[in-house]
Design a protein around this motif. Structure first.
Motif, short mmCIF file in Angstrom:
data_model
loop_
_atom_site.label_atom_id
_atom_site.label_comp_id
_atom_site.label_asym_id
_atom_site.label_seq_id
_atom_site.Cartn_x
_atom_site.Cartn_y
_atom_site.Cartn_z
N THR A 112 -10.75 5.05 1.17
CA THR A 112 -9.41 4.46 1.19
C THR A 112 -8.61 4.85 2.42
N ARG B 48 0.84 -1.20 0.00
CA ARG B 48 0.00 0.00 0.00
C ARG B 48 0.88 1.25 0.00
N TYR C 33 -7.77 -0.35 5.96
CA TYR C 33 -7.06 0.91 5.75
C TYR C 33 -5.54 0.73 5.84
#
Length: 705
Positions: A636, A87, A116
């Motif tokens: 997001t 991420r 998250y």
């Protein structure tokens, strides 16, 4: 013989078509059956249950495993391949509060928080290229381009009857049309404003490649034009504003000229650019034709001079190269033969599915708002020893937000700005930490990155607008320390005389109010300005804030502000509003992709960010995105904001006070409904007059008291 005769007669009877009543037909059929089959009546067939697919697979497992064609029928086991994509966020640290996952009491909340921070898992299909039809199967041979469409002279002869406009568009020529003002073309008469006539101009390319600029009385270009300008004879296009605004001149070879004018500067520049581009193409074509003619003459001369000696020496190499070119042409032609299939030419051999990308935060048009100064005509030195700069006589506080009068709603959160001088801030009593911008409790992960000194007095904010249009306004609401009614507090600022006695009197009252009521605010004035020129998101940087209008005590809500903005472009109505003498200096600009040192609406620093107390911090202001399907997007980042707007307070039922004013509303979030409940621990909070915004831990159950 008799038996054969009976069978023959029975067959002949069956071939006849006889219509009988249903009952009679039924009796006849039963009698026939009894005569032919004297035996017992047959039982009904048994019902067959459908096969159990799983049991059949288990029973015939050995047969299936030994089948030589099972790989063609079954799904390949190694088709799925998973990969982990790290991420990549734009934040310096995680947006999830520390220990939020451990403190969450619900499994659903825990799994949501994991999304998250967890990495992305990508699923790739190894044999995806073999999932299409046979013409799309992977091939090591490079796929050739589609065969070009051949145009023969016979086809061109048929197309000559078409109009010039369609022929020009088929050849890919430059076309343009629009309304222009045409001046008098007679050079003997002076050109004036009255000599201009509005005509519809249409730029087309003829079959020989030349361009004509035809003009008509209306937009019906199918009619015969009123006139034409042959651009082959044009020498240049220049701007000429001597007679009319937005005018330009076409200079011809015979020293005559055509004077045209557009409705705006943008249209004029577009016409000049288009016409100059055509003149450049004509010049390049003429030069190329001249060079080709010169080179052709040189080649003919060299062939005549060296035809005797050079031909014999180059003949073997020429034959060899010709043979190689012929072989290569045959091989390529055989491959291209399969592409003559029209179905194959229609296929798109590119990837059927686009490249998968992780979800990202989406923003609209981002605007940087920089607050420079707020000054009023009533000024003096606020220091006790009268040594210091001349400033406003009391503290003022600015709140910026965006309003959309087209859809009649507020589209952003409030951005609070303190433009007061240091000496003016000293007039306020020590403020509670919960009321100071950027102070209070913060996440431990942010304490080493964010400094309180850089967060207290922000002057720059980044607004985002998803649907830009000219009816969006940036509104500045100005407040000051509570001092009675708005009319009484604004009266000294509405006088044009600059009296030092009035300034000293206001300063004395302001100091007393700041010591007693420094934490409480009252409305004072407001101003507004437009943001965009058009729906494309082009900023109107030349616009300035309007005059500072006195805030009406009966028009404090957002609905009242929307009604005032609806009349903002009507000077006759805005002239009736009382004006406070002062100036608000705020500039707007576009936001670059590498803009440094700013935090989002939850005070999370965004890369690149410098951990320095002296570097000013810019704040992102949260946008209230409209609830439209095309603007809907997945979350997001962790964002747990709650905006509370107390609208009214019903105070009629109390009997303690006959009259009451300046009522302060205190809003707290409790962790339960019990009597001994404690205030909810928030990560950050901003309390200002009638608005409160806070971010709290997801494990808590807030209750507004």
């Amino acid at each position: 013989m008799q038996a054969d005769k009976c069978r023959t007669s029975s067959r002949s009877v069956k071939k006849e078509l006889v219509i009988e009543p249903p009952l009679q037909r039924k009796d006849a059929t039963q009698g026939e059956v009894e005569a032919e089959s004297p035996g017992p009546v047959l039982a009904k067939p048994k019902l067959i249950e459908p096969l159990d697919y799983e049991n059949v697979i288990v029973q015939k497992k050995t047969q299936i495993l030994n089948d030589c064609l099972r790989e063609m029928l079954l799904f390949p086991y190694d088709d799925f391949q998973t990969a982990i994509l790290r991420r990549q966020g734009r934040y310096r640290c995680s947006t999830v509060p520390t220990n939020a996952q451990e403190e969450a009491q619900s499994l659903f909340v825990t799994e949501c928080i994991k999304t998250y921070n967890s990495d992305w898992h990508l699923v790739n299909y190894k044999y995806e290229d073999y999932s299409g039809e046979f013409r799309q199967l992977p091939n090591k041979v490079a796929k050739l381009d589609k065969l070009p469409v051949h145009v023969y002279e016979v086809d061109e002869e048929v197309d000559k009857d078409e109009d010039a406009a369609s022929l020009g568009s088929q050849k890919g020529g430059i076309t343009k049309h629009g309304w222009l003002y045409k001046g008098n073309m007679n050079s003997a008469i002076s050109v004036t404003m009255r000599s201009f006539k509005r005509r519809f101009f249409h730029l087309i390319q003829l079959g020989d490649g030349s361009y004509n600029l035809n003009f008509y009385k209306d937009e019906k270009i199918s009619k015969e034009p009123k006139g034409s300008i042959f651009l082959d004879s044009c020498m240049g296009v220049v701007q000429n504003n001597k007679v009319r605004r937005f005018a330009f001149e076409l200079k011809m070879q015979d020293k005559s000229s055509y004077l045209l004018a557009a409705d705006s500067e943008v249209e004029m520049e577009e016409w000049i650019t288009t016409l100059n581009k055509i003149l450049q193409l004509n010049f390049e074509a003429a030069m190329q034709e001249k060079r080709n003619g010169d080179s052709h003459e040189d080649d003919e001369q060299s062939k005549l001079e060296g035809s005797g000696s050079g031909l014999d020496s180059y003949l073997p190499e020429l034959v060899k190269s010709t043979r190689e070119a012929e072989i290569k042409l045959k091989s390529e032609s055989r491959v291209k033969l399969f592409y003559l299939d029209p179905d194959a030419q229609k296929l798109d051999f590119s990837s059927a599915e686009p490249e998968v990308k992780p979800f990202e935060e989406k923003f609209g048009k981002r605007i940087l708002v920089k607050c420079n100064d707020l000054s009023f005509n009533l000024q003096c030195c606020v220091a006790e020893n009268e040594e210091g700069p001349t400033t406003n006589v009391e503290p003022f506080f600015v709140t910026l937000s965006l309003f959309d009068i087209k859809y009649n709603r507020k589209i952003s959160a409030d951005f609070h700005v303190d433009l007061n001088h240091f000496s003016v801030r000293q007039m306020l009593a020590s403020t509670s930490p919960a009321l100071m911008n950027g102070s209070g409790q913060s996440s431990p992960a942010l304490q080493d990155i964010l400094h309180e000194a850089a967060m207290q007095y922000p002057k720059q904010g980044i607004f985002s607008v998803t649907c830009p249009h000219p009816d969006i306004f940036l509104v500045a609401r100005i407040e000051k320390v509570l001092q009675g009614s708005i009319t009484h507090g604004a009266e000294p600022y509405m006088k044009s005389s600059d009296s030092s006695k009035v300034a000293q009197k206001v300063l004395k009252n302001a100091k007393q109010a700041c010591q007693r009521l420094g934490q409480y605010r009252m409305p004072f004035a407001w101003a507004a300005r437009t943001l965009f020129k058009d729906t494309s998101g082009n900023l109107d940087k030349n616009a300035r804030f309007s005059a500072l209008y006195k805030q009406d005590s009966n028009k404090l809500s957002n609905d009242d502000m929307l009604k005032l903005l609806a009349d903002f472009r009507k000077p006759e109505k805005m002239a009736k509003l009382p004006v406070i003498l002062g100036n608000l200096d705020i500039t707007i600009d576009n936001v670059s992709s590498d803009f440094p040192n700013y935090v989002n609406s939850s005070y999370i620093p965004i890369k690149p960010f410098e951990t320095c107390a002296k570097t000013p911090v810019t704040f992102e202001v949260e946008e209230f995105v409209p609830c439209i399907p095309k603007h809907t997007q997945p979350y997001t980042i962790y964002n747990n904001h709650l905006y509370v707007y107390p609208k009214y307070l019903k105070y009629d039922s109390q009997k303690s006070f006959a009259k009451a004013r300046n009522i302060a509303i205190c809003i707290e979030f409790k962790d339960s409904d019990e009597e001994d409940s404690q205030p909810l621990k928030t990560w950050w909070a901003v309390v200002h007059k009638k608005r409160l915004c806070c971010s709290f831990t997801p494990s808590s159950k807030p209750r507004i008291l």
